[in-house]
Design an enzyme around this catalytic site. Structure first.
Site, PDB file in Angstrom:
ATOM      1  CE  LYS A 162      -7.740   1.948  -0.745  1.00 42.91           C
ATOM      2  NZ  LYS A 162      -6.705   2.895  -0.386  1.00 42.91           N
ATOM      3  CG  ASP A 169      -1.753   4.770   4.077  1.00 45.63           C
ATOM      4  OD1 ASP A 169      -1.802   5.189   2.907  1.00 45.63           O
ATOM      5  OD2 ASP A 169      -2.518   5.168   4.963  1.00 45.63           O
ATOM      6  CG  HIS A 208      -4.986   2.132   5.846  1.00 48.07           C
ATOM      7  ND1 HIS A 208      -6.334   2.128   6.038  1.00 48.07           N
ATOM      8  CD2 HIS A 208      -4.776   2.814   4.693  1.00 48.07           C
ATOM      9  CE1 HIS A 208      -6.910   2.792   5.048  1.00 48.07           C
ATOM     10  NE2 HIS A 208      -5.988   3.205   4.219  1.00 48.07           N
ATOM     11  CG  HIS A 263      -9.806   4.522   3.245  1.00 45.92           C
ATOM     12  ND1 HIS A 263      -8.582   5.114   3.433  1.00 45.92           N
ATOM     13  CD2 HIS A 263     -10.594   4.973   4.251  1.00 45.92           C
ATOM     14  CE1 HIS A 263      -8.630   5.896   4.501  1.00 45.92           C
ATOM     15  NE2 HIS A 263      -9.843   5.832   5.012  1.00 45.92           N
ATOM     16  CG  HIS A 266      -1.872   1.123   1.286  1.00 44.81           C
ATOM     17  ND1 HIS A 266      -3.206   0.940   1.580  1.00 44.81           N
ATOM     18  CD2 HIS A 266      -1.742   2.460   1.080  1.00 44.81           C
ATOM     19  CE1 HIS A 266      -3.838   2.100   1.547  1.00 44.81           C
ATOM     20  NE2 HIS A 266      -2.955   3.047   1.253  1.00 44.81           N
ATOM     21  CG  HIS A 288      -0.857   7.012  -0.978  1.00 43.20           C
ATOM     22  ND1 HIS A 288      -2.080   7.154  -1.594  1.00 43.20           N
ATOM     23  CD2 HIS A 288      -1.089   6.293   0.146  1.00 43.20           C
ATOM     24  CE1 HIS A 288      -3.010   6.556  -0.863  1.00 43.20           C
ATOM     25  NE2 HIS A 288      -2.439   6.011   0.190  1.00 43.20           N
TER      26      HIS A 288
HETATM   27  C1  NCD Z   1      -3.674   8.934   2.092  1.00 42.01           C
HETATM   28  C2  NCD Z   1      -3.208   9.996   1.084  1.00 42.01           C
HETATM   29  O1  NCD Z   1      -2.678  11.026   1.529  1.00 42.01           O
HETATM   30  O2  NCD Z   1      -3.335   9.791  -0.111  1.00 42.01           O
HETATM   31  N1  NCD Z   1      -3.813   9.539   3.385  1.00 42.01           N
HETATM   32  C3  NCD Z   1      -3.818   8.916   4.569  1.00 42.01           C
HETATM   33  O3  NCD Z   1      -4.033   9.586   5.579  1.00 42.01           O
HETATM   34  N2  NCD Z   1      -3.581   7.632   4.686  1.00 42.01           N
HETATM   35  C4  NCD Z   1      -4.937   8.310   1.612  1.00 42.01           C
HETATM   36  C5  NCD Z   1      -5.334   7.087   2.394  1.00 42.01           C
HETATM   37  O4  NCD Z   1      -4.771   6.017   2.234  1.00 42.01           O
HETATM   38  O5  NCD Z   1      -6.249   7.207   3.219  1.00 42.01           O
HETATM   39 ZN    ZN Z   2      -3.384   4.991   1.641  1.00 44.02          ZN
END
Ligand code: NCD
Ligand code: ZN
Length: 338
Positions: free
Chosen positions: A101, A246, A173, A138, A17, A19
């Site tokens: 997702k 995450d 998460h 999520h 996971h 970003h």
């Molecule tokens: C994530 C993001 O910033 O893209 N933020 C987070 O707080 N985890 C998105 C997500 O996974 O919820």
């Molecule tokens: Zn995330």
């Protein structure tokens, strides 16, 4: 109690996971993940979102270019949207998507275009089930009280499981004891990712002293009891629980404002922190299963062949990566890449 030698080698881990954003941010953060991880499941909540095959191909190329020569492979996901058609899922599958997702509408960063109810994406879920594409969720009910949002999402999760018994689902998460128990007691098609921050910190680290916006994420970190359940799950050797960082970078200016962004940029520190945690509480085998085996197995992927070697060496987490403040900025890590 296990003590590792001063040098350890393990199968290179996967981050299920992650970003990475796009453009200049991606160029800064992607190499930080590629250093430690062999593969990562790339989240699709970019602007615009990754929700069709053309965008998926272009995004994968951008990531590959930013991590060239590192051996890193992005595993691609797409963002589900209301009334998504089977043919769109088929096209995404043909270009290599491994997961779709589900963001409940308004649940987190860039989820304003999310899904109100799974009823809106039944056609897509049914196609995913047939094609062997996983559903990554999520799992938060956005209009609930903030600490109850994950718990209150569980009834919706159970409905999805009931309607799609063959669909593999990852509750992303996981952050509360009720969700951990739901995964333990759920069917074999249900698994969960665990982040390093939900494993290590609680609300005390976010608001217990001075407010620390760099520890703010969705789902929010919770109570010591919730953390204990997450730690037990990670240390249990249960193959339904595996690592997903995450890691979610935001510029400092977006964190330090009156409606600060949710997301913790943990990529630079995540793996050394996991090594220390498993050294103190588990074992090398449990670490390797959690980071390098269970995720790949759930996703039906071959295990990574490459090995990562770490040495016991104190190193400080940098205060900043360009404009982004990482998790545990300025604090000491016990392990580094050899
Ligand atoms: C994530 C993001 O910033 O893209 N933020 C987070 O707080 N985890 C998105 C997500 O996974 O919820
Ligand atoms: Zn995330």
């Amino acid at each position: 109690m296990s003590f590792f030698p001063n040098k350890i080698s393990i199968r290179k881990p996967d981050d299920m996971h992650l970003h990475l954003r796009q453009g200049d941010t991606l160029k800064i953060v992607a190499p930080e993940s590629a250093k430690w991880f062999s593969r990562a499941l790339i989240m699709p909540n970019t602007i615009p979102p990754i929700n069709n095959s053309e965008r998926l191909i272009a995004y994968r190329k951008e990531i590959e270019e930013a991590t060239l020569g590192s051996g890193f492979s992005p595993l691609m996901s797409f963002k589900l949207y209301p009334n998504m058609k089977e043919e769109d899922v088929i096209k995404l599958s043909e270009v290599g998507a491994v997961a779709g997702k589900l963001y409940p509408e308004g649940s987190t960063t860039n989820a304003e275009d999310g899904v109100k109810s799974y009823e809106q994406i039944k056609e897509a879920l049914s196609a995913m089930s047939k094609l062997g594409i996983l559903l990554a969720i999520h799992g938060e009910k956005p209009d609930s009280f903030v600490l109850d949002r994950e718990k209150d999402y569980l009834p919706e999760l159970f409905k999805i499981i009931e309607h799609f018994p063959d669909l593999k689902i990852v509750l992303e998460h996981v952050s509360c004891v009720e969700a951990v128990n739901a995964v333990i007691n759920g069917p074999a098609t249900l698994a969960a990712t665990i982040t390093v921050h939900h494993l290590l910190i609680t609300l005390d680290d976010l608001i217990g002293g001075g407010l620390n916006p760099h520890n703010f994420c969705k789902p929010v970190v919770k109570t010591p009891k919730d953390r204990e359940a997450i730690q037990s799950a990670a240390l249990s050797g249960n193959r339904k629980f595996f690592f997903g960082s995450d890691s979610a970078p935001h510029p400092e200016t977006s964190k330090l404002t009156k409606s600060g962004s949710a997301g913790i940029f943990s990529a630079p520190a995540a793996f050394p922190l996991l090594v220390s945690f498993f050294e103190k509480n588990g074992s090398k085998d449990l670490l390797e299963d959690f980071t390098s085996r269970f995720g790949a197995e759930f996703y039906n992927l071959p295990l990574n062949k490459s090995i990562i070697t770490l040495e016991r060496k104190e190193r400080k987490v940098p205060e900043k990566f360009s404009t982004i403040v990482p998790f545990m900025a300025g604090s000491s890590l016990e392990w580094d890449i050899l």
